[in-house]
Design a protein around this motif. Structure first.
Motif, PDB file in Angstrom:
ATOM      1  N   VAL A 179      32.602  61.425  34.835  1.00  0.00           N
ATOM      2  CA  VAL A 179      33.589  60.374  34.609  1.00  0.00           C
ATOM      3  C   VAL A 179      33.055  59.072  35.182  1.00  0.00           C
ATOM      4  O   VAL A 179      32.627  59.028  36.342  1.00  0.00           O
ATOM      5  CB  VAL A 179      34.943  60.729  35.249  1.00  0.00           C
ATOM      6  CG1 VAL A 179      35.848  59.500  35.311  1.00  0.00           C
ATOM      7  CG2 VAL A 179      35.621  61.839  34.467  1.00  0.00           C
ATOM      8  N   VAL A 180      33.067  58.041  34.365  1.00  0.00           N
ATOM      9  CA  VAL A 180      32.621  56.714  34.785  1.00  0.00           C
ATOM     10  C   VAL A 180      33.766  55.728  34.602  1.00  0.00           C
ATOM     11  O   VAL A 180      34.288  55.563  33.495  1.00  0.00           O
ATOM     12  CB  VAL A 180      31.389  56.247  33.982  1.00  0.00           C
ATOM     13  CG1 VAL A 180      31.027  54.807  34.350  1.00  0.00           C
ATOM     14  CG2 VAL A 180      30.208  57.178  34.230  1.00  0.00           C
ATOM     15  N   ILE A 181      34.148  55.098  35.699  1.00  0.00           N
ATOM     16  CA  ILE A 181      35.132  54.015  35.670  1.00  0.00           C
ATOM     17  C   ILE A 181      34.406  52.746  36.076  1.00  0.00           C
ATOM     18  O   ILE A 181      33.708  52.722  37.087  1.00  0.00           O
ATOM     19  CB  ILE A 181      36.301  54.303  36.631  1.00  0.00           C
ATOM     20  CG1 ILE A 181      37.076  55.551  36.179  1.00  0.00           C
ATOM     21  CG2 ILE A 181      37.227  53.090  36.721  1.00  0.00           C
ATOM     22  CD1 ILE A 181      38.151  55.986  37.156  1.00  0.00           C
ATOM     23  N   ASP A 182      34.554  51.701  35.261  1.00  0.00           N
ATOM     24  CA  ASP A 182      33.874  50.450  35.604  1.00  0.00           C
ATOM     25  C   ASP A 182      34.638  49.282  34.985  1.00  0.00           C
ATOM     26  O   ASP A 182      35.682  49.471  34.348  1.00  0.00           O
ATOM     27  CB  ASP A 182      32.411  50.481  35.152  1.00  0.00           C
ATOM     28  CG  ASP A 182      31.493  49.805  36.162  1.00  0.00           C
ATOM     29  OD1 ASP A 182      31.694  48.596  36.419  1.00  0.00           O
ATOM     30  OD2 ASP A 182      30.599  50.476  36.700  1.00  0.00           O
ATOM     31  N   PHE A 183      34.089  48.092  35.188  1.00  0.00           N
ATOM     32  CA  PHE A 183      34.746  46.866  34.743  1.00  0.00           C
ATOM     33  C   PHE A 183      34.382  46.523  33.305  1.00  0.00           C
ATOM     34  O   PHE A 183      33.212  46.536  32.938  1.00  0.00           O
ATOM     35  CB  PHE A 183      34.335  45.687  35.632  1.00  0.00           C
ATOM     36  CG  PHE A 183      34.828  45.772  37.041  1.00  0.00           C
ATOM     37  CD1 PHE A 183      36.126  45.384  37.368  1.00  0.00           C
ATOM     38  CD2 PHE A 183      33.999  46.235  38.048  1.00  0.00           C
ATOM     39  CE1 PHE A 183      36.586  45.450  38.665  1.00  0.00           C
ATOM     40  CE2 PHE A 183      34.448  46.309  39.356  1.00  0.00           C
ATOM     41  CZ  PHE A 183      35.745  45.904  39.665  1.00  0.00           C
ATOM     42  N   ASN A 184      35.390  46.198  32.510  1.00  0.00           N
ATOM     43  CA  ASN A 184      35.129  45.622  31.200  1.00  0.00           C
ATOM     44  C   ASN A 184      34.434  44.277  31.382  1.00  0.00           C
ATOM     45  O   ASN A 184      34.898  43.426  32.154  1.00  0.00           O
ATOM     46  CB  ASN A 184      36.433  45.411  30.431  1.00  0.00           C
ATOM     47  CG  ASN A 184      36.858  46.638  29.670  1.00  0.00           C
ATOM     48  OD1 ASN A 184      36.086  47.172  28.873  1.00  0.00           O
ATOM     49  ND2 ASN A 184      38.081  47.100  29.915  1.00  0.00           N
ATOM     50  N   ARG A 185      33.320  44.120  30.687  1.00  0.00           N
ATOM     51  CA  ARG A 185      32.581  42.854  30.747  1.00  0.00           C
ATOM     52  C   ARG A 185      32.582  42.252  29.350  1.00  0.00           C
ATOM     53  O   ARG A 185      31.808  42.662  28.474  1.00  0.00           O
ATOM     54  CB  ARG A 185      31.148  43.086  31.231  1.00  0.00           C
ATOM     55  CG  ARG A 185      30.362  41.793  31.454  1.00  0.00           C
ATOM     56  CD  ARG A 185      28.907  42.083  31.747  1.00  0.00           C
ATOM     57  NE  ARG A 185      28.188  40.884  32.172  1.00  0.00           N
ATOM     58  CZ  ARG A 185      27.734  39.943  31.348  1.00  0.00           C
ATOM     59  NH1 ARG A 185      27.919  40.079  30.028  1.00  0.00           N
ATOM     60  NH2 ARG A 185      27.085  38.894  31.826  1.00  0.00           N
ATOM     61  N   ILE A 186      33.466  41.290  29.136  1.00  0.00           N
ATOM     62  CA  ILE A 186      33.638  40.702  27.806  1.00  0.00           C
ATOM     63  C   ILE A 186      33.512  39.187  27.920  1.00  0.00           C
ATOM     64  O   ILE A 186      34.392  38.526  28.472  1.00  0.00           O
ATOM     65  CB  ILE A 186      35.015  41.069  27.217  1.00  0.00           C
ATOM     66  CG1 ILE A 186      35.215  42.582  27.224  1.00  0.00           C
ATOM     67  CG2 ILE A 186      35.159  40.505  25.803  1.00  0.00           C
ATOM     68  CD1 ILE A 186      36.615  43.026  26.839  1.00  0.00           C
ATOM     69  N   PRO A 187      32.386  38.633  27.441  1.00  0.00           N
ATOM     70  CA  PRO A 187      32.221  37.173  27.505  1.00  0.00           C
ATOM     71  C   PRO A 187      33.397  36.455  26.850  1.00  0.00           C
ATOM     72  O   PRO A 187      33.846  36.827  25.763  1.00  0.00           O
ATOM     73  CB  PRO A 187      30.920  36.938  26.735  1.00  0.00           C
ATOM     74  CG  PRO A 187      30.155  38.213  26.905  1.00  0.00           C
ATOM     75  CD  PRO A 187      31.198  39.303  26.874  1.00  0.00           C
ATOM     76  N   GLY A 188      33.901  35.448  27.540  1.00  0.00           N
ATOM     77  CA  GLY A 188      35.041  34.700  27.024  1.00  0.00           C
ATOM     78  C   GLY A 188      36.372  35.259  27.448  1.00  0.00           C
ATOM     79  O   GLY A 188      37.411  34.589  27.295  1.00  0.00           O
ATOM     80  N   GLU A 189      36.381  36.503  27.974  1.00  0.00           N
ATOM     81  CA  GLU A 189      37.633  37.121  28.415  1.00  0.00           C
ATOM     82  C   GLU A 189      37.591  37.534  29.887  1.00  0.00           C
ATOM     83  O   GLU A 189      38.560  37.327  30.617  1.00  0.00           O
ATOM     84  CB  GLU A 189      37.953  38.356  27.561  1.00  0.00           C
ATOM     85  CG  GLU A 189      38.251  38.055  26.104  1.00  0.00           C
ATOM     86  CD  GLU A 189      38.678  39.299  25.346  1.00  0.00           C
ATOM     87  OE1 GLU A 189      39.123  40.276  25.985  1.00  0.00           O
ATOM     88  OE2 GLU A 189      38.553  39.295  24.109  1.00  0.00           O
TER      89      GLU A 189
END
Length: 236
Positions: A179-189
Motif C-alpha cells: 500500500v502506497v499513500i502519497d501526495f497528489n502532484r498536479i501542476p496548477g492545482e
C-alpha cells in the motif's frame, strides 16, 4: 523490556553505514532527489518537533488514520512492515490489528525515530513490534518475512526507488500487499510545497512500482483525503 533493548541494539548496529558510507548499490545509482532526507539523517534530529508536525488533526493522514488502518484489511497473524514509520503513528493500531500471532516491523532510516518507536512499544506493552533502522536503498528485512508493506507519505522520500522497491519485493511473500499513500502532484492545482517537494505524480509513481514487479489492484477512496491518494498493489 526486550523491545527497548532491541531498538537500541538495532540502531547501534545498523545506523553506522548510513553515516559512514553508502552501500555498493547506492554508489552505483544516482539519487532521484538528493538531500530530501537530510533532516532525518541529522544526528541532532529533534523527534518531538516532528511529532508536533505529524500527529495533528490538520494533517490528512492523522485525521484519516482509523480509516486507513481499516482499509488495509489486516488479519490476525499478518506481518506488516511500516516503512518510513517516522514517529510511529501507526505502530499501536497495527500491533493490535495483527494480534499476538502477528508482527509489526517499524522501519525507518532515522535512528532517533526508531528509538522512539521502541520506547512506545515498551510503554504500550506491544510485544509484537520490532523497530528496524533501514538503509537508504534497502528496507533490510528478511526474504518473504512480511505479508503487507505500508508506505505512507514516504515513497517520495525514496532516493533510490528501484533498489528500495527491489528489497520490498524480496521481503514480501508472493501475493503480499503493498500500500502506497502519497501526495497528489498536479501542476496548477497542488500547493507549491508539493510541486517542489514531491518529484512525480501518482501515475509516475505507479509506473515505477509496477515495473518493480507489483500488480496494481485499486485506488482506495479515503473520505478525508484532499491532497493524498491510496494505492493498493500485490507482489507478483
Amino acid at each position: 523490556m526486550r523491545i527497548a533493548t532491541w531498538a537500541i541494539l538495532t540502531a547501534s548496529l545498523l545506523s553506522a553505514p548510513l553515516f559512514a558510507q553508502d552501500s555498493p548499490s547506492t554508489q552505483s545509482q544516482q539519487s532521484v532527489k538528493p538531500g530530501i532526507n537530510d533532516n532525518f539523517l541529522d544526528p541532532d534530529l529533534k523527534v518531538e518537533e516532528w511529532v508536533k508536525r505529524f500527529e495533528v488533526e490538520s494533517r490528512e493522514i492523522f485525521h484519516a488514520r482509523d480509516e486507513i488502518v481499516q482499509q488495509l484489511k489486516l488479519k490476525s497473524g499478518d506481518r506488516i512492515a511500516d516503512i518510513g514509520t517516522g514517529t510511529g503513528l501507526f505502530v499501536e493500531p497495527f500491533a493490535k490489528a495483527v494480534g499476538k500471532n502477528g508482527w509489526v516491523y517499524a522501519v525507518d532510516i532515522a535512528p532517533k525515530f526508531v528509538e522512539r518507536v521502541g520506547k512506545l512499544a515498551e510503554e504500550y506493552q506491544l510485544d509484537n513490534v520490532t523497530p528496524v533502522v533501514c538503509g537508504e536503498d534497502d528496507v533490510r528485512l528478511a526474504p518473504r518475512s512480511i505479508d503487507v508493506a505500508f508506505i505512507c507519505d514516504v515513497y517520495h522520500h525514496f532516493e533510490y526507488p528501484q533498489s528500495s522497491l527491489e528489497s520490498i519485493h524480496k521481503a514480501l511473500v508472493p501475493g503480499g500487499q503493498l500500500v502506497v499513500i502519497d501526495f497528489n502532484r498536479i501542476p496548477g492545482e497542488s500547493r507549491d510545497w508539493t510541486l517542489s517537494h514531491v518529484r512525480a505524480g501518482k501515475e509516475g509513481f505507479r509506473k515505477e512500482i509496477e515495473a518493480a514487479g507489483f500488480e496494481f489492484v485499486e485506488e482506495v477512496k479515503i473520505e478525508a483525503f484532499k491532497e493524498n491518494y491510496f494505492l493498493r498493489f500485490t507482489r507478483k
